[in-house]
Scaffold this motif. Structure first.
Motif, PDB file in Angstrom:
ATOM      1  N   PRO A  62       0.811  -1.230   0.000  1.00  0.00           N
ATOM      2  CA  PRO A  62       0.000   0.000   0.000  1.00  0.00           C
ATOM      3  C   PRO A  62       0.839   1.273   0.000  1.00  0.00           C
ATOM      4  O   PRO A  62       0.753   2.085   0.924  1.00  0.00           O
ATOM      5  CB  PRO A  62      -0.790  -0.137   1.306  1.00  0.00           C
ATOM      6  CG  PRO A  62       0.128  -0.865   2.225  1.00  0.00           C
ATOM      7  CD  PRO A  62       0.902  -1.827   1.356  1.00  0.00           C
ATOM      8  N   ILE A  68      -2.787   0.291  -4.353  1.00  0.00           N
ATOM      9  CA  ILE A  68      -3.976   0.058  -3.527  1.00  0.00           C
ATOM     10  C   ILE A  68      -5.166  -0.337  -4.396  1.00  0.00           C
ATOM     11  O   ILE A  68      -5.917  -1.265  -4.072  1.00  0.00           O
ATOM     12  CB  ILE A  68      -4.292   1.317  -2.693  1.00  0.00           C
ATOM     13  CG1 ILE A  68      -3.167   1.570  -1.687  1.00  0.00           C
ATOM     14  CG2 ILE A  68      -5.629   1.159  -1.972  1.00  0.00           C
ATOM     15  CD1 ILE A  68      -3.304   2.876  -0.938  1.00  0.00           C
ATOM     16  N   ASN A  72      -6.925  -3.942  -4.075  1.00  0.00           N
ATOM     17  CA  ASN A  72      -8.327  -4.019  -3.648  1.00  0.00           C
ATOM     18  C   ASN A  72      -9.179  -4.760  -4.670  1.00  0.00           C
ATOM     19  O   ASN A  72     -10.078  -5.530  -4.305  1.00  0.00           O
ATOM     20  CB  ASN A  72      -8.887  -2.616  -3.410  1.00  0.00           C
ATOM     21  CG  ASN A  72      -8.332  -1.981  -2.145  1.00  0.00           C
ATOM     22  OD1 ASN A  72      -7.743  -2.660  -1.308  1.00  0.00           O
ATOM     23  ND2 ASN A  72      -8.517  -0.679  -2.005  1.00  0.00           N
ATOM     24  N   GLU A 206      -0.066  -2.423   6.459  1.00  0.00           N
ATOM     25  CA  GLU A 206      -1.076  -1.614   7.141  1.00  0.00           C
ATOM     26  C   GLU A 206      -2.493  -1.981   6.716  1.00  0.00           C
ATOM     27  O   GLU A 206      -3.403  -2.066   7.549  1.00  0.00           O
ATOM     28  CB  GLU A 206      -0.828  -0.125   6.872  1.00  0.00           C
ATOM     29  CG  GLU A 206       0.474   0.384   7.476  1.00  0.00           C
ATOM     30  CD  GLU A 206       0.719   1.844   7.149  1.00  0.00           C
ATOM     31  OE1 GLU A 206      -0.127   2.448   6.462  1.00  0.00           O
ATOM     32  OE2 GLU A 206       1.751   2.381   7.577  1.00  0.00           O
ATOM     33  N   LEU A 207      -2.713  -2.187   5.419  1.00  0.00           N
ATOM     34  CA  LEU A 207      -4.051  -2.529   4.938  1.00  0.00           C
ATOM     35  C   LEU A 207      -4.495  -3.883   5.475  1.00  0.00           C
ATOM     36  O   LEU A 207      -5.654  -4.065   5.857  1.00  0.00           O
ATOM     37  CB  LEU A 207      -4.081  -2.534   3.413  1.00  0.00           C
ATOM     38  CG  LEU A 207      -3.951  -1.180   2.701  1.00  0.00           C
ATOM     39  CD1 LEU A 207      -4.058  -1.387   1.189  1.00  0.00           C
ATOM     40  CD2 LEU A 207      -5.012  -0.208   3.169  1.00  0.00           C
TER      41      LEU A 207
END
Length: 695
Positions: A62, A68, A72, A206-207
């Protein structure tokens, strides 16, 4: 069936997308972000395949909006098959992304692209061994030449619908037990793509941490590992190293290369084209050649040799289109007269709609020719070199070479160019780039330059147009210095750029690109411009009491409004005299859409003239004559400068507002554009008048 194309930038992914989808492709934005979304359709005998071209990325981490978006889509929507496009000439770097894609619970087919370049480099790649190593189909292709594309899609259709569980190269490493334990925990929690989620949680992504309920559990698993055995506790670096260990372990069995000490052809070309001292002069010389080929009335400078001048291809095509459109308009005008339509209806259709559209469309050949050259520069790999060269220049003014790409796109259209600033990591650099964008002349402004160069500077049209482009660049540089000194202080972000190998552009891609530009231009002409010309004709032929007045008189609604605003523009040199309001009105309509400048002038300066006033001999070159009489050379340059530097169009304003994400900065930017345009035009006219140049 849904197929996603994923790969590194410059891997040939977009070329493959264009080859598969052709004219079915359309472009939009991913929901909630300004990252470009490309979709198209590939048809087989048995099924229709929807192709989604994901943004070019180096990993599924990310770090950037593109990464991202791609991640996703793959995690949340899970396409039927992922085609991982790999640049076969840079196998080790491209396979890093592959090791992450293989962790998805999805069918994967690797497209080993640029195999024609592999042969030229005297390399050999064993697709069968690579397929065994990766555990998924590997198909050698050349998207540029359409070699192997049919075989690729056959393998894609073959595996589509079959279930596949993700596999990670980490499972066979010394972290294997930790990875398996993490995967087991994720499977029990029924979270999607457990192998991919496990590697990301172990990395400290983090995601992944934000989306998983098992983040604390995985943290406990990591703490149970003796850190000294892992050379520290930076799991992201450790996992990246393990991926590269897998890639390089047997790479010599995949690739064999003949020992060759000589430079590659791209390296030889770069020694000249990216030279410290010669690179930029070569780039500007090439750009001048493009303008000369497109706009010059004295192609090959034959008049300098005492010979009759020959029109450049751009001017020749423009002339022929003008003659054809004049013929059509004459026939329509005669047809309306024979039907006995009312005078106002005839005037509205012929003097309003047709004259306004014709004034813009007559320049279409030159616009397409310029876009053709820019497309060739981009597809050949030279555009990336231009960005590399400009980095050294732009860095002094608060921008990196990465900003050169959006600025260069501004030569085509400011709207996608502003959207392209999303690739800039720094908010400061993004705002500065958007503020400088209109100074790079977009395609909509080309009719203005072509009209004035034909009317005022017929013998030096190419030099004048080139000078206008250089004026925009010079203004951008000076403005960047001022803005950096007072508003955007700080260090410039680093610029990392991959230089692709040079190659010949593919004809199909060039045609698709030009068709996209032509389609957009015609849509604007048939909607915005046509509607606006009707409004302008009504304002120019009726008073505020809605009484019909003499065409384009100062008593018309538009005449009164223009006369009221004249004092603001008189110091710029082009608003003086009885008809000065016409130039003011044309400049103001240009704030809505720059094509409207020429359309408005065609209506205001040539009432009752049928045909293309720029090209039709039957109209006695009416617009050229009236423009030449209304503008001195100095006033013409001032007028072009104002239109170059002011607000590009309302669509650009809306885009700037979206990208800046601040009403305050949007209004500051609009005021900056208008203020800069006024000041530069003022300086040009006043200094030129003092020196007695072109008065």
């Amino acid at each position: 069936m849904r197929i996603a194309l994923a790969g590194n930038p410059n891997s040939g992914k977009t070329t493959l997308f264009n080859d598969l989808t052709g004219s079915t492709a359309h472009v939009g934005n991913w929901p909630g972000v300004t990252v470009e979304r490309k979709e198209g359709v590939y048809k087989t005998k048995d099924t229709i395949v929807k192709i989604i071209d994901l943004p070019g990325i180096y990993s599924l981490s990310p770090y950037t909006p593109e990464e991202i978006v791609s991640r996703n889509y793959l995690v949340e929507e899970t396409p039927d098959v992922i085609i991982n496009v790999i640049d076969a000439t840079n196998l080790e770097r491209n396979l890093y992304l592959t090791t992450q894609i293989l962790e998805m619970d999805c069918q994967v087919v690797v497209a080993l692209n640029m195999m024609d370049s592999v042969e030229k480099l005297e390399m050999k790649i064993d697709p069968a061994y690579l397929e065994k190593k990766l555990g998924v189909p590997v198909v050698p292709i050349s998207a540029l030449r359409s070699h192997g594309v049919k075989e690729l899609m056959e393998r894609v259709v073959q595996v589509a619908g079959q279930k596949r569980s993700g596999q990670s190269v980490l499972q066979d490493s010394y972290l294997g037990s930790v990875v398996e334990q993490t995967i087991s925990e994720i499977k029990q929690a029924n979270e999607p793509h457990p192998v991919f989620a496990a590697s990301k949680l172990l990395e400290g992504d983090e995601l992944a941490i934000g989306a998983s309920k098992l983040a604390s559990k995985v943290a406990e698993i990591k703490e149970s590992i003796p850190c000294h055995e892992l050379l520290g506790n930076d799991f992201e670096a450790i996992i990246a190293d393990l991926r590269y260990q897998f890639i390089t372990k047997d790479i010599n069995k995949v690739i064999t290369q003949k020992q060759n000490d000589s430079l590659k052809s791209s390296d030889k070309a770069d020694r000249i084209l990216t030279h410290k001292w010669f690179g930029l002069p070569i780039f500007f010389a090439f750009m001048f050649g493009v303008f000369h080929f497109t706009f010059s009335g004295d192609f090959l400078f034959l008049s300098k040799l005492g010979l009759d001048p020959v029109e450049s291809p751009g001017v020749f095509l423009q002339t022929k289109l003008g003659e054809f459109s004049a013929f059509i308009i004459d026939k329509i005008s005669a047809g309306l007269e024979s039907l006995g339509v009312a005078e106002w209806v005839h005037g509205l259709l012929v003097d309003g709609v047709l004259a306004g559209l014709d004034a813009v469309l007559s320049f279409l050949p030159q616009i397409l020719m310029l876009f053709l050259f820019l497309s060739i520069m981009e597809d050949s790999g030279y555009m990336a070199r231009a960005a590399f060269l400009m980095d050294r220049v732009l860095r002094r003014f608060g921008l990196s070479g990465k900003a050169f790409m959006p600025l260069l796109m501004g030569f085509g259209c400011s709207v996608p160019a502003m959207m392209a600033t999303r690739t800039l990591e720094s908010e400061k650099e993004r705002r500065l780039t958007i503020m400088l964008m209109p100074f790079f002349s977009c395609g909509a402004k080309l009719p203005v330059w072509a009209m004035f160069s034909a009317a005022i500077f017929p013998d030096n049209a190419d030099f004048v147009v080139f000078a206008i482009y250089m004026l925009g660049i010079a203004t951008a540089i000076i403005a960047a210095i001022i803005l950096k000194k007072f508003f955007f202080k700080g260090e410039v972000t680093p610029f990392i750029l991959e230089l692709p190998a040079y190659h010949l552009p593919r004809i199909k891609n060039l045609i698709l690109h030009l068709w996209d530009k032509l389609k957009g231009f015609l849509i604007r002409a048939s909607t915005i411009i046509a509607g606006a010309t009707v409004v302008i004709w009504v304002l120019a032929n009726f008073s505020f009491g809605f009484e019909m007045v003499e065409a384009n008189s100062a008593d018309s609604m538009i005449g009164v409004m223009g006369d009221f605003l004249k004092p603001i523009f008189i110091p710029l040199g082009f608003a003086s005299g009885e008809d000065g309001w016409k130039a003011v009105v044309a400049a103001l309509t240009g704030l809505l859409a720059k094509e409207m400048v020429v359309s408005t002038m065609g209506i205001l300066y040539n009432p009752g003239i049928d045909g293309d006033a720029l090209e039709d001999d039957g109209a006695a070159d009416a617009l050229i004559v009236t423009i030449a009489a209304a503008f001195s050379p100095l006033a013409a340059v001032s007028y072009m400068a104002f239109n170059l530097l002011s607000v590009p169009c309302m669509a650009a304003v809306a885009t700037a507002n979206s990208e800046l994400r601040s009403r305050k900065w949007t209004w500051i930017t609009i005021a900056f554009w208008l203020g800069t345009a006024w000041v530069v035009a003022f300086l040009i006219y006043q200094i030129g008048s003092l020196l007695g140049i072109g008065v």
